[in-house]
Design a protein around this motif. Structure first.
Motif, PDB file in Angstrom:
ATOM      1  N   ILE A 351       0.843  -1.200   0.000  1.00  0.00           N
ATOM      2  CA  ILE A 351       0.000   0.000   0.000  1.00  0.00           C
ATOM      3  C   ILE A 351       0.878   1.250   0.000  1.00  0.00           C
ATOM      4  CG2 ILE A 351      -1.627   1.346   1.381  1.00  0.00           C
ATOM      5  CD1 ILE A 351      -2.990  -0.940   0.102  1.00  0.00           C
ATOM      6  N   VAL A 352       1.934   1.238   0.824  1.00  0.00           N
ATOM      7  CA  VAL A 352       2.857   2.377   0.871  1.00  0.00           C
ATOM      8  C   VAL A 352       3.526   2.573  -0.484  1.00  0.00           C
ATOM      9  CG1 VAL A 352       4.966   3.276   1.925  1.00  0.00           C
ATOM     10  CG2 VAL A 352       3.260   2.139   3.346  1.00  0.00           C
ATOM     11  N   ALA A 353       3.916   1.466  -1.128  1.00  0.00           N
ATOM     12  CA  ALA A 353       4.607   1.564  -2.420  1.00  0.00           C
ATOM     13  C   ALA A 353       3.691   2.097  -3.515  1.00  0.00           C
ATOM     14  CB  ALA A 353       5.156   0.184  -2.814  1.00  0.00           C
ATOM     15  N   VAL A 354       2.420   1.680  -3.504  1.00  0.00           N
ATOM     16  CA  VAL A 354       1.503   2.033  -4.596  1.00  0.00           C
ATOM     17  C   VAL A 354       0.859   3.397  -4.387  1.00  0.00           C
ATOM     18  CG1 VAL A 354      -0.654   1.378  -5.748  1.00  0.00           C
ATOM     19  CG2 VAL A 354       1.058  -0.362  -5.208  1.00  0.00           C
ATOM     20  N   TYR A 355       0.409   3.689  -3.151  1.00  0.00           N
ATOM     21  CA  TYR A 355      -0.337   4.923  -2.903  1.00  0.00           C
ATOM     22  C   TYR A 355       0.551   6.081  -2.444  1.00  0.00           C
ATOM     23  CZ  TYR A 355      -4.684   2.309  -3.396  1.00  0.00           C
ATOM     24  OH  TYR A 355      -5.718   1.556  -3.885  1.00  0.00           O
ATOM     25  N   GLY A 356       1.763   5.777  -1.969  1.00  0.00           N
ATOM     26  CA  GLY A 356       2.693   6.850  -1.633  1.00  0.00           C
ATOM     27  C   GLY A 356       3.194   7.515  -2.903  1.00  0.00           C
ATOM     28  N   ALA A 487      -6.525  -5.036  -2.393  1.00  0.00           N
ATOM     29  CA  ALA A 487      -5.082  -4.949  -2.171  1.00  0.00           C
ATOM     30  C   ALA A 487      -4.364  -4.813  -3.509  1.00  0.00           C
ATOM     31  CB  ALA A 487      -4.596  -6.190  -1.446  1.00  0.00           C
ATOM     32  N   PRO A 488      -3.262  -4.099  -3.548  1.00  0.00           N
ATOM     33  CA  PRO A 488      -2.516  -3.952  -4.804  1.00  0.00           C
ATOM     34  C   PRO A 488      -2.163  -5.315  -5.399  1.00  0.00           C
ATOM     35  CG  PRO A 488      -1.655  -2.459  -3.134  1.00  0.00           C
ATOM     36  CD  PRO A 488      -2.633  -3.354  -2.435  1.00  0.00           C
ATOM     37  N   GLN A 489      -2.407  -5.446  -6.672  1.00  0.00           N
ATOM     38  CA  GLN A 489      -2.087  -6.675  -7.377  1.00  0.00           C
ATOM     39  C   GLN A 489      -0.625  -6.652  -7.826  1.00  0.00           C
ATOM     40  OE1 GLN A 489      -4.434  -9.312  -7.672  1.00  0.00           O
ATOM     41  NE2 GLN A 489      -5.257  -7.929  -6.104  1.00  0.00           N
ATOM     42  N   PRO A 490      -0.071  -7.806  -8.189  1.00  0.00           N
ATOM     43  CA  PRO A 490       1.345  -7.853  -8.583  1.00  0.00           C
ATOM     44  C   PRO A 490       1.724  -6.808  -9.628  1.00  0.00           C
ATOM     45  CG  PRO A 490       0.498 -10.074  -8.337  1.00  0.00           C
ATOM     46  CD  PRO A 490      -0.668  -9.156  -8.139  1.00  0.00           C
ATOM     47  N   SER A 491       0.851  -6.606 -10.624  1.00  0.00           N
ATOM     48  CA  SER A 491       1.169  -5.627 -11.674  1.00  0.00           C
ATOM     49  C   SER A 491       1.248  -4.210 -11.107  1.00  0.00           C
ATOM     50  CB  SER A 491       0.105  -5.689 -12.774  1.00  0.00           C
ATOM     51  OG  SER A 491      -1.188  -5.461 -12.230  1.00  0.00           O
ATOM     52  N   ALA A 496       4.652   0.410  -9.520  1.00  0.00           N
ATOM     53  CA  ALA A 496       4.990   1.445  -8.534  1.00  0.00           C
ATOM     54  C   ALA A 496       6.472   1.388  -8.182  1.00  0.00           C
ATOM     55  CB  ALA A 496       4.132   1.273  -7.283  1.00  0.00           C
ATOM     56  N   GLN A 497       6.996   0.172  -7.962  1.00  0.00           N
ATOM     57  CA  GLN A 497       8.405   0.032  -7.610  1.00  0.00           C
ATOM     58  C   GLN A 497       9.315   0.486  -8.746  1.00  0.00           C
ATOM     59  OE1 GLN A 497       8.544  -4.120  -6.562  1.00  0.00           O
ATOM     60  NE2 GLN A 497       8.187  -3.724  -4.388  1.00  0.00           N
ATOM     61  N   ALA A 498       8.931   0.142  -9.981  1.00  0.00           N
ATOM     62  CA  ALA A 498       9.738   0.549 -11.131  1.00  0.00           C
ATOM     63  C   ALA A 498       9.723   2.065 -11.298  1.00  0.00           C
ATOM     64  CB  ALA A 498       9.220  -0.132 -12.398  1.00  0.00           C
ATOM     65  N   ALA A 499       8.548   2.680 -11.053  1.00  0.00           N
ATOM     66  CA  ALA A 499       8.444   4.142 -11.166  1.00  0.00           C
ATOM     67  C   ALA A 499       9.333   4.826 -10.129  1.00  0.00           C
ATOM     68  CB  ALA A 499       6.994   4.582 -10.999  1.00  0.00           C
ATOM     69  N   ASN A 500       9.352   4.299  -8.899  1.00  0.00           N
ATOM     70  CA  ASN A 500      10.216   4.867  -7.858  1.00  0.00           C
ATOM     71  C   ASN A 500      11.688   4.727  -8.225  1.00  0.00           C
ATOM     72  OD1 ASN A 500       8.028   5.602  -6.313  1.00  0.00           O
ATOM     73  ND2 ASN A 500       8.088   3.777  -5.024  1.00  0.00           N
ATOM     74  N   MET A 501      12.026   3.581  -8.824  1.00  0.00           N
ATOM     75  CA  MET A 501      13.417   3.367  -9.205  1.00  0.00           C
ATOM     76  C   MET A 501      13.826   4.333 -10.325  1.00  0.00           C
ATOM     77  SD  MET A 501      15.311   0.333 -11.139  1.00  0.00           S
ATOM     78  CE  MET A 501      14.839   1.263 -12.573  1.00  0.00           C
ATOM     79  N   CYS A 502      12.921   4.529 -11.295  1.00  0.00           N
ATOM     80  CA  CYS A 502      13.212   5.466 -12.388  1.00  0.00           C
ATOM     81  C   CYS A 502      13.351   6.891 -11.861  1.00  0.00           C
ATOM     82  CB  CYS A 502      12.108   5.408 -13.439  1.00  0.00           C
ATOM     83  SG  CYS A 502      12.091   3.875 -14.394  1.00  0.00           S
ATOM     84  N   GLU A 503      12.561   7.226 -10.850  1.00  0.00           N
ATOM     85  CA  GLU A 503      12.665   8.546 -10.234  1.00  0.00           C
ATOM     86  C   GLU A 503      14.036   8.729  -9.590  1.00  0.00           C
ATOM     87  OE1 GLU A 503      10.660  11.073  -6.561  1.00  0.00           O
ATOM     88  OE2 GLU A 503       9.559   9.407  -7.451  1.00  0.00           O
ATOM     89  N   LEU A 550       5.420 -13.091  -8.053  1.00  0.00           N
ATOM     90  CA  LEU A 550       4.527 -12.626  -6.995  1.00  0.00           C
ATOM     91  C   LEU A 550       3.267 -13.475  -6.965  1.00  0.00           C
ATOM     92  CD1 LEU A 550       4.847  -8.778  -7.528  1.00  0.00           C
ATOM     93  CD2 LEU A 550       5.961 -10.163  -5.798  1.00  0.00           C
ATOM     94  N   ALA A 551       2.826 -13.796  -5.772  1.00  0.00           N
ATOM     95  CA  ALA A 551       1.637 -14.627  -5.622  1.00  0.00           C
ATOM     96  C   ALA A 551       0.392 -13.839  -5.988  1.00  0.00           C
ATOM     97  CB  ALA A 551       1.531 -15.134  -4.180  1.00  0.00           C
TER      98      ALA A 551
END
Length: 736
Positions: A351-356, A487-491, A496-503, A550-551
């Motif tokens: 949730i923190v990764a997707v909505y933050g 809940a956030p799905q794997p996609s 979100a994680q890739a966007a943070n990394m690109c940032e 991811l499950a």
């Protein structure tokens, strides 16, 4: 003869000499004339050259002047346009929100502008004149709208006016303060103290006192003489009883977050402080009459009764919320997410990764108990960038933690209700409630930690099926509308994680640094057979800690290992049993243990259910839509009346009154008398575990006793009361 000849010879020599002199003179004259002419020619040539140079210079200067005139006219035009824009912006500010309207001191305006505050907020403009005119004020506005400045600004302006009339009174040693601000928590007191101290600058002495720290520094500061004191009630009373704090010269008494200050736990403190102030003023002649100011985002009805004891009859009430339906901040999006407590620890990091909002955002996670806060801080997905704050942590550490959170040293703060009120950290973009708070006011204050000063924010609340009724009450009382999400799905997580990394990678990287890794990059490229996309993807996967598949995750309960199916029906149905019977006929190999949570859609034309991911397989299109769905290796085929899809978002569901509600399918004696459940067992006629024969409750209804079929008597426990314990119901109820 010889004498005559000699004379003649002498005369001839003389004539020759004279002629010679004449010749020399002529030559000299010619030479002088020539030299004069040469000089004149040189001079004229020099003057001509000088004139030509001057003409060229004049032409050049004229050309430059023309350019300068053009640029100056354009710059003057642009500056004129800029000034016009500024004046236009100033004209757009309503008159009642301008600093000039209230004759605020230039020092105050300068300090506000340094913080990029160019006008007053509505609550500040509404309370300014009544406070300056000497009235008691009760102020109410939504969270994040500037209530602290609403009482600080007029108080500081009053002190400035007093200092102009009698500057000597502010230089007396051991002078009593003229302002006393009380706040319910140490963190809020510290924040209010800093804002007041900034507004006062070096003109006035401000000090904050609260518990958890030594007395001596506070006593020393008070003994030197203060103009304003900010603190918590307990420590203020301690200093009054010790005799170190005198309040006979008080001009302003402020209670910040008035609803909590006047709550049951603080009423005794407030009475004691006000009584001490009155006693000290009686013993001093010509003691000033102080103004009482109460500010809060919520003012329950019982607060209105309590303030009559503390405020004068001619008090002014400034209510910017009033009868408006929406009581929370207008810039906050409210989401509700179903999940059991066991699953929340796995979901909350996602949730923190997707909505933050990126790497620079802040998140506050609210829990109900200190032990829950400590436990959650050890979560694998959170512990790298998370700190905890609650009542058991010593004050010095709490201050260090809060400062680190403000400064961005870590992005996530787990807290109990100690952080719910008043704290202003604009960078907080996300608030998470691990479960719905026990009262409406707490939700308003918690969600108000984000979306402050006009910024947008997000508040996500986890809930169990048995807590869904609490969300309905919050919606009804506050006027907000929860958006039900899954809940956030794997996609979603990967994106979100890739966007943070690109940032992170968007920051400037020196080309020289790249040379350090070229050999490693070549080796990596060879490992993936020259496929650059695969090698970069592997790096991203490692950097985002996604090294294994991811499950799947349920959209209904957020439980991992389940896929949510959505059956659409061409006509309305009465219960999920219609689809369950069809499903059992088509897939006899799917036992009950592989399916969970049959739920009706709100339009009565759909049913959702969770299926074990081991029992389902499907293909996906480029847009991620599932195709060729195979359940237990048998391909599903749509009919004219029933279609099946794997949804990306959960459709709106029929309201659930509990884990085994009438909105869900009462299979295997777990629901109710209808929809196929048994009369006995754990169901009974209604929900929440009531039972007709062998009971967990008392009688036919649920969660307590009573005759109604709606989660416990008429509601939550009693025969007729609403969400409260009654004659035979159980539970403490839901405090409105």
């Amino acid at each position: 003869m010889p004498g005559v000849l000699k004379r003649e010879l002498l005369e001839e020599d003389k004539k020759d000499d004279e002629e010679l002199v004449k010749v020399k003179k002529v030559k000299t004259d010619k030479k002088d004339k020539k030299e004069k002419k040469d000089k004149k020619d040189k001079k004229s040539k020099k003057e001509k050259d000088k004139k030509e140079k001057k003409e060229k210079k004049d032409k050049k200067e004229a050309k430059d002047d023309k350019k300068d005139d053009s640029s100056s006219s354009s710059s003057s035009s642009s500056s004129s346009n800029a000034s016009d824009d500024e004046s236009k912006k100033e004209n757009e500010i309503p008159k009642e929100n301008r600093f000039e309207t209230y004759n605020l001191d230039k020092a105050i305006i300068t300090r506000l502008q340094k913080h990029n505050i160019k006008s007053l907020f509505p609550i500040q403009a509404a309370t300014m004149k009544p406070i300056l005119d000497g009235f008691d004020v009760l102020g109410r506005a939504r969270t994040g709208t500037g209530k602290t400045l609403a009482f600080c600004l007029p108080m500081v302006q009053t002190l400035i006016n007093m200092k102009k009339e009698n500057p000597g009174q502010f230089h007396v040693r051991r002078r009593a303060p003229k302002i006393l601000i009380m706040a319910p928590t140490r963190e809020l007191a510290s924040q209010s103290g800093k804002e007041l101290e900034y507004l006062c600058g070096r003109d006035f002495e401000v000090y904050t006192i609260y518990g958890g720290v030594p007395y001596d520094p506070q006593i020393n500061a008070i003994s030197k003489g203060l103009d304003a004191v900010v603190g918590t009630p307990g420590r203020i009373i301690d200093h009054i009883e010790r005799g170190s704090l005198k309040l006979h010269d008080l001009q302003f008494l402020v209670m910040d977050e008035a609803d909590q200050m006047l709550d049951i736990g603080f009423a005794e403190y407030m009475d004691k402080v006000l009584q001490m102030v009155q006693e000290q003023k009686k013993n001093v002649s010509n003691a000033p009459v102080h103004q009482t100011l109460l500010f809060s985002a919520t003012v329950p009805d019982w607060v209105n009764k309590a303030i009559k004891k503390y405020m004068r009859p001619n008090m002014k009430t400034i209510d910017l919320v009033g009868s408006q339906k929406l009581k929370t901040s207008e810039t906050v999006n409210h989401y509700a997410l179903p999940s059991s407590w066991q699953n929340r620890s796995n979901i909350i990091g996602d949730i923190v990764a997707v909505y933050g909002k990126g790497n620079d955002s802040r998140t506050i996670i609210f829990v109900e108990t200190k032990s829950e806060a400590n436990e959650l801080a050890l979560n694998d997905k959170l512990k790298a960038y998370t700190q905890v704050i609650h009542g058991d942590i010593v004050q010095k550490q709490r201050e260090i933690t809060l400062k680190g959170f403000r400064d961005g040293k870590f992005k996530c703060l787990i807290a109990t209700n100690v952080m719910a009120r008043g704290l202003d950290i604009p960078e907080v973009d996300l608030v998470i409630n691990c479960e719905p708070p026990s009262d409406i006011e707490s939700y308003i204050h918690r969600s108000g930690r984000t979306g402050r000063a006009g910024r947008s924010g997000t508040c996500v609340t986890f809930y169990k099926p048995a807590q869904e009724y609490m969300l309905n009450i919050i919606q009804k009382k506050t006027g907000l509308k929860f958006k039900m999400v899954s809940a956030p799905q794997p996609s979603d997580i990967i994106a979100a994680q890739a966007a943070n990394m690109c940032e992170t990678l968007s920051q400037d990287i020196s080309p020289q640094v790249l040379n350090y890794f070229k050999d490693t990059a070549k080796d990596l490229l060879e490992r993936y057979h020259g496929d650059a996309i695969s090698s970069i993807s592997a790096c991203i996967a490692y950097m985002t800690n996604t090294t294994k598949p991811l499950a799947s995750r349920s959209l209904i309960s957020s439980e991992e290992g389940y896929v949510t199916l959505y059956f659409k029906i061409a006509h309305e149905i009465r219960n999920p049993g219609y689809i369950r019977s069809m499903f059992d006929r088509r897939y006899p190999g799917i036992n009950q243990e592989f399916t969970r949570r049959w739920r009706m859609c709100k339009d009565s034309r759909g049913v959702v259910v969770d299926l074990d991911e081991k029992k389902i397989d499907y293909d996906t299109n480029d847009d991620g839509t599932a195709t060729n769905i195979r359940i237990n290796k048998i391909e599903w085929r749509d009919s004219d009346t029933i279609t099946l899809e794997i949804p990306k978002t959960l459709p709106e569901l029929m309201e659930s009154h509990g884990a085994n509600s009438t909105a869900s399918f009462g299979y295997n004696n777990n629901g109710g008398r209808s929809f196929g459940g048994n009369r006995g067992g754990n169901g009974g006629r209604s929900s929440y575990g009531g039972n007709r024969d062998r009971d967990r409750g008392n009688g036919r209804s649920s969660f307590g006793s009573g005759r109604s079929s709606s989660y416990g008597g008429s509601s939550y426990g009693s025969r007729s009361s609403s969400f409260s314990s009654g004659r035979s119901g159980s539970g403490r109820g839901f405090r409105k």
